[in-house]
Design an enzyme around this catalytic site. Structure first.
Site, PDB file in Angstrom:
ATOM      1  CB  ALA A   1      -0.892  -0.004   1.232  1.00  0.00           C
TER       2      ALA A   1
ATOM      3  N   GLY B   1       0.317  -4.927   0.937  1.00  0.00           N
ATOM      4  CA  GLY B   1      -0.931  -4.931   0.177  1.00  0.00           C
ATOM      5  C   GLY B   1      -0.779  -5.550  -1.201  1.00  0.00           C
TER       6      GLY B   1
ATOM      7  CD  GLU C   1      -2.905  -7.542   3.032  1.00  0.00           C
ATOM      8  OE1 GLU C   1      -2.808  -6.350   2.681  1.00  0.00           O
ATOM      9  OE2 GLU C   1      -3.295  -7.892   4.159  1.00  0.00           O
TER      10      GLU C   1
ATOM     11  CD  GLU D   1       1.846  -5.272   5.566  1.00  0.00           C
ATOM     12  OE1 GLU D   1       2.770  -6.119   5.616  1.00  0.00           O
ATOM     13  OE2 GLU D   1       0.920  -5.324   4.727  1.00  0.00           O
TER      14      GLU D   1
END
Ligand code: HXC
Length: 257
Positions: free
Chosen positions: A65, A108, A111, A131
């Site tokens: 992200a 992300g 993911e 993260e």
């Protein structure tokens, strides 16, 4: 279509979605995730599109992200934005989604790759959840989907350490289906997608649904779901055609209904 951060392309029956912010290793900002969702839903509604392929432009699949965008958020702004609700919709796509991953596939981005039904990867691919090093955690399915693939102990090891797994490790864990050299992985993934696109699409879709239930449901309910889908396919003309063609020793001509 006018997207800012992605590109879409139709290669025959295969719909390709390219993550396209190469300057920041395809870091996923909110607009980009929304665009991915829109592109996937649009392909999902198109009858001529049988398989969707997801890949990254530039040096990486996606390095996570967009950290710049998240840095100043707070709990309430996060709750009001509720950006992860978009990710739930990504999981509702009925068309098969195949990932073609090269370079970094982190946070992300990982993911997103785990949301794909299958994944081919370049031997240079690197997967991980960094993260923890930002004092946060995976938020779009990472703790759930990686654990379902690896089991509790190994998932914790990777998510706690934030270490990157090599393509070989990802292969051995079943995260990835096959490895290819970086310069051919997209083509090889496309070849598989084209082969899958020739299969009777209703059966392909019912198989996707049923296999996903095996992950999400207790066995008995999954068995029930599988059986209903099996019976349902006997309303399709393709089932009649497939079995008739077998008995007549000829190639079937599938229509998609
Ligand atoms: C914003 C990013 C970014 C990210 C890379 N960039 N990853 N920008 N968000 N996640 C930018 C860099 O700032 C840099 O911009 C450019 O991309 C190239 O990256 P470099 O760091 O210069 O490349 P390199 O030295 O090769 O290192 C690659 C890297 C590193 C190891 C992947 O970029 C990195 O650690 N990125 C962050 C990875 C991460 O923590 N991901 C998890 C994010 S949190 P400039 O302008 O300097 O050239 C997350 C939460 C998920 O994903 C929640 C659910 C969605």
């Amino acid at each position: 279509s006018n997207y800012q951060h992605i590109l879409t392309e139709e290669v025959g029956p295969v719909g390709v979605v390219w993550l396209n912010r190469p300057n920041v290793l395809n870091a996923l900002n909110r607009v980009m995730v929304r665009e991915i969702l829109e592109a996937l839903e649009r392909f999902d509604r198109k009858e001529r599109i049988r398989v969707i392929l997801l890949a990254g432009k530039g040096k990486a699949f996606a390095a996570g992200a967009d950290i710049d965008e998240m840095a100043e958020e707070n709990t309430i702004s996060m709750e009001l934005l509720n950006q992860f609700a978009d990710w739930d919709r990504l999981a509702q796509i009925k068309t098969p989604i195949i990932g073609s991953v090269h370079g970094y596939c982190l946070g992300g981005g990982f993911e997103l790759a785990l949301l794909c039904d299958m994944m081919y990867a370049a031997s240079d691919a690197k997967f991980g959840f960094p993260e923890v090093n930002l004092a946060v955690m995976p938020g779009a399915g990472g703790t759930q989907r990686l654990t379902k693939l690896l089991g509790k102990t190994r998932a914790l090891e990777w998510i706690w350490s934030g270490d990157m797994m090599s393509a070989e490790e990802a292969l051995s864990f079943g995260v990835v289906n096959k490895l290819y050299p970086a310069d051919t992985v997209f083509e090889e993934t496309l070849n598989f997608a084209k082969k899958l696109a020739e299969k009777p699409p209703l059966a392909v879709r019912m198989i996707k649904e049923a296999v996903h239930k095996a992950v999400d449901y207790p066995l008995q309910e999954g068995m029930y779901f599988e059986r209903k889908n099996f019976y349902l396919l006997f309303s399709s003309q393709d089932q009649k055609e497939g079995m008739k063609a077998f008995m007549e020793k000829r190639k079937p001509d599938f229509k998609g209904y």
